[in-house]
Design an enzyme around this catalytic site. Structure first.
Site, PDB file in Angstrom:
ATOM      1  CG  ASP A   1      70.255  61.203  44.653  1.00  0.00           C
ATOM      2  OD1 ASP A   1      69.804  62.181  44.723  1.00  0.00           O
ATOM      3  OD2 ASP A   1      70.749  60.894  43.505  1.00  0.00           O
TER       4      ASP A   1
ATOM      5  CG  HIS B   1      57.370  72.548  24.444  1.00  0.00           C
ATOM      6  ND1 HIS B   1      56.928  71.368  24.831  1.00  0.00           N
ATOM      7  CD2 HIS B   1      57.474  73.004  23.109  1.00  0.00           C
ATOM      8  CE1 HIS B   1      57.381  70.649  23.528  1.00  0.00           C
ATOM      9  NE2 HIS B   1      57.491  71.672  22.581  1.00  0.00           N
TER      10      HIS B   1
ATOM     11  N   GLY C   1      57.377  65.221  20.741  1.00  0.00           N
ATOM     12  CA  GLY C   1      58.248  64.431  20.304  1.00  0.00           C
ATOM     13  C   GLY C   1      58.596  64.701  18.890  1.00  0.00           C
TER      14      GLY C   1
ATOM     15  CD  GLU D   1      56.713  70.887  28.225  1.00  0.00           C
ATOM     16  OE1 GLU D   1      55.766  71.640  28.204  1.00  0.00           O
ATOM     17  OE2 GLU D   1      57.072  70.478  27.295  1.00  0.00           O
TER      18      GLU D   1
END
Ligand code: XMP
Length: 514
Positions: free
Chosen positions: A228, A170, A55, A172
Site C-alpha cells: 500500500d 450468495h 445480514g 458473491e
C-alpha cells in the site's frame, strides 16, 4: 468527474466486501454504505443500481436492520441478497418465515425462470451457496419466483417491470459458480453500467486531484515497503515528483534483505521523489530490551516509530500534507465500528503522528481494494517483488519472536525465513493466497550435533492459506519441502537445533505468533 456507481447497502453481512470486489471486477465502481443511509443521501449519490447485502438478522425481529422503503421508489434497479432478498419481500408486501430446517453450504439450484435477465447464461441446473434459516414464504405482488432448491421454494424472485431482483443464496462467493455471471448481468444489463472503472483512468484522475489538493506544498509519506505505501509513493511521485518526501524507518525488524530492496526501488535512481531512509534498529532494540509481553512489544514499537518519524519530519522543516496508504477495507471496517474483544492491537506501525500539524491528509488509494492496488502498482512500474509481497505486520519480526526480541534472535528468524522462502520458490508453491514465514519459539531444548550437546532454539515454520486473514488453515506443504527446510535451517543457521511445523488453524491460533 461523474462516475457511474452501484451502492451496496450494508445490513451487517460478512460478505459485503466480497460483493463490492465482484462488482469492481466487472469494471463498475461501487461503494458500501450503511443500511441506515438517508434516502436523500442515496438520491444524491445517483446510483445506477442498489444492492442490499445479507445480514444476521430476521426481518420480522423488533431490532431488524432496515432501510428506508422509499429506495424502492427511486426508479433504480435493486438486487437483494440473502437477508436483503428477504427484506425486499418483507417491505414490498410479501411474507418471510422461519423454516423448519436451515440451509447451509453448497446446495443444488434449479432455475425456473430461464428468461430472467440474471440467468441468461446460467444452466438450468447448477449449485449455489446458501446460509439461511428464514425464507420467502409468499412473494410480493408483481414478483415471480425464478429459482428453487430442495428446501427453498424461492431461491430467487424478480419483478422485471420495476427491476427488482432477489437471490436467497450468495452470488458473491466462489462456491456459487454462476454467481459472478449473475452479478455481471445485474450491473451491466439491468443497471446499464458500462465498464468505466479502469486503473488507467484512475491514475489520471488521481494525479489531477492530488495536484489540485497539494499545489506547490510538500507531502510527507511514511514508506514501509509494503504494497500500500509503496503504491501510494509511486502514484504521488507521478503527481508531485520531488515535492513528495518518503521517510523509510528501518526498525531493524524487517525480513532478510528487505530494507535494501526498499532502498533500491525508492532510493537514488529509482522513482522521482525525495527519499529519506532512517536506520533506527538500535533505538528499537534498546526500547525492546527485556520486554516479553506481546501487547507491550506492539505498543513500544508503535511509539518508537512515531517518535522516529516525528523527529525526521521536524528535521525536514515545513511540511504541508501527510500522505497515507489507506485502502478501502480500512475505511469500511473503521466505519462500521464493530465492537469485539481485542485479540491484538493491530496498529499499523505508521499511525498518525500526534505532535505534528499538517494542513491536510492525502489518501490516494482510499477507494481501492487490495487487488486493485496491486494492479495500479503494476501500471506505475513497481517491481513484482513489491507488488506480490506477502502481508507483513507493522511490528515486523518482533511478533514472530516469542518472548524478548534481541538482534541475535532477529538474525535467526531472518536466516531461517530466507531459507523457507527460497525453498517455497524452488518447490513452486503459490504463496499468493496466504502467509508463509519462519518464526522463533521461545523453546530451547537439548540436542546433539557432531557428538556434542546443544541447547538451542526451535524455529517454527508457519504457512497458512487464507482468503481474508480472519480465518486460516495450515497449508498442506509437501513433506519433502519441509524436510529440506529442516535440514538447511539446522545446518545453515547458528543457534537452532529443532524445526517445527505449525499445524494450527485460525482460530484457535492467530496467524502471527504474538
Ligand atoms: P493475526 O496474527 O491476528 O494476523 O491472525 C492477521 C493478519 O494481520 C497481520 N498482523 C498485523 N498487521 N500490524 C499489522 O499491520 C500488526 O500489529 C499486526 N499483527 C498481525 C498478520 O500478518 C496477518 O496478515
Amino acid at each position: 468527474m461523474e462516475r457511474e456507481m452501484i451502492v451496496i447497502l450494508d445490513f451487517g453481512g460478512q460478505y459485503k466486501q466480497l460483493i463490492a470486489r465482484r462488482v469492481r471486477a466487472c469494471h463498475v465502481y461501487c461503494e458500501i454504505r450503511p443500511c441506515t443511509t438517508p434516502l436523500e443521501e442515496l438520491r444524491a449519490l445517483a446510483p445506477k443500481g442498489i444492492i442490499l447485502t445479507g445480514g444476521p438478522g430476521s426481518v420480522y425481529a423488533p431490532d431488524a436492520p432496515l432501510c428506508d422503503p422509499g429506495l424502492f421508489s427511486l426508479g433504480v434497479p435493486v438486487l437483494g441478497i440473502c437477508y436483503g432478498a428477504q427484506l425486499m419481500a418483507h417491505l414490498l408486501g410479501g411474507q418471510v418465515r422461519s423454516a423448519e430446517i436451515s440451509e447451509y453450504g453448497r446446495t443444488q439450484l434449479w432455475i425456473d425462470g430461464p428468461g430472467s435477465p440474471l440467468f441468461q447464461q446460467v444452466p438450468r441446473e447448477t449449485t449455489c451457496w446458501m446460509s439461511h434459516r428464514d425464507y420467502i414464504a409468499a412473494l410480493p405482488a408483481g414478483f415471480i419466483a425464478t429459482a428453487h432448491t430442495p428446501a427453498c421454494p424461492t431461491a430467487a424472485m424478480e419483478d422485471t417491470c420495476r427491476n427488482f431482483y432477489a437471490l436467497q443464496f450468495h452470488p458473491e462467493v466462489l462456491h456459487t459458480p454462476e454467481g459472478t455471471e449473475m452479478l455481471r448481468r445485474f450491473v451491466w444489463d439491468v443497471c446499464g453500467c458500462g465498464e468505466s472503472w479502469v486503473m488507467d483512468s484512475y491514475i489520471e484522475e488521481q494525479v489531477a486531484a492530488v495536484r489540485a489538493q497539494v499545489g506547490t506544498g510538500r507531502v510527507l509519506l511514511a514508506l514501509s515497503g509494503g504494497v500500500d505505501s509503496s503504491v501510494a509513493a509511486a502514484l504521488l511521485s507521478r503527481a508531485v515528483g520531488k515535492q513528495l518526501v518518503c521517510v523509510f524507518v528501518d526498525h531493524g525488524l524487517m525480513r532478510k534483505g528487505e530494507a535494501d530492496k526498499v532502498k533500491a526501488v525508492f532510493g537514488p535512481g529509482g522513482f522521482d521523489l525525495t527519499f529519506r531512509p532512517v536506520d533506527a534498529g538500535e533505538r528499537f532494540f534498546a526500547a525492546l530490551k527485556g520486554v516479553t509481553d506481546p501487547e507491550q512489544k506492539r505498543r513500544i514499537i508503535g511509539e518508537q516509530f512515531i517518535r522516529t518519524f516525528e523527529a525526521e519530519a521536524r528535521a525536514l522543516g515545513e511540511v504541508d500534507f501527510l500522505a497515507q496508504g489507506t485502502i478501502y477495507p480500512d475505511v469500511v471496517e473503521s466505519g462500521t465500528g464493530s465492537a469485539g474483544a481485542v485479540i491484538k492491537s493491530h496498529h499499523n506501525v505508521g499511525g498518525l503522528p500526534k505532535d505534528l500539524s499538517f494542513s491536510g491528509l492525502v489518501e490516494p488509494l482510499r477507494p481501492l481494494f487490495k487487488d486493485e492496488v496491486r494492479e495500479l502498482g503494476r501500471k506505475l512500474g513497481l517491481p513484482e517483488s513489491i507488488i506480490r509481497r506477502q502481508p507483513f505486520p507493522g511490528p515486523g519480526l518482533a511478533v514472530r519472536i516469542v518472548g524478548e526480541v534481541t538482534p541475535d534472535k532477529v538474525r535467526i528468524v531472518q536466516e531461517a525465513d530466507a531459507i523457507f522462502q527460497e525453498e517455497l520458490q524452488r518447490f513452486d508453491v503459490d504463496t499468493g493466497s496466504g502467509q508463509f514465514f519462519a518464526a522463533l519459539s521461545n523453546l530451547r531444548s537439548v540436542g546433539v550435533m557432531g557428538d556434542g550437546r546443544t541447547y538451542e532454539y526451535a524455529v517454527v515454520l508457519r504457512a497458512v492459506s487464507t482468503e481474508d486473514f480472519m480465518t486460516a488453515t495450515a497449508a498442506r506443504l509437501p513433506y519433502e519441502l519441509l524436510d529440506r527446510c529442516m535440514n538447511r535451517i539446522i545446518n545453515e543457521v547458528d543457534g537452532v537445533n529443532r524445526v517445527l511445523y505449525d499445524l494450527t488453524s485460525k482460530p484457535p491460533a492467530t496467524i502471527e505468533l504474538e
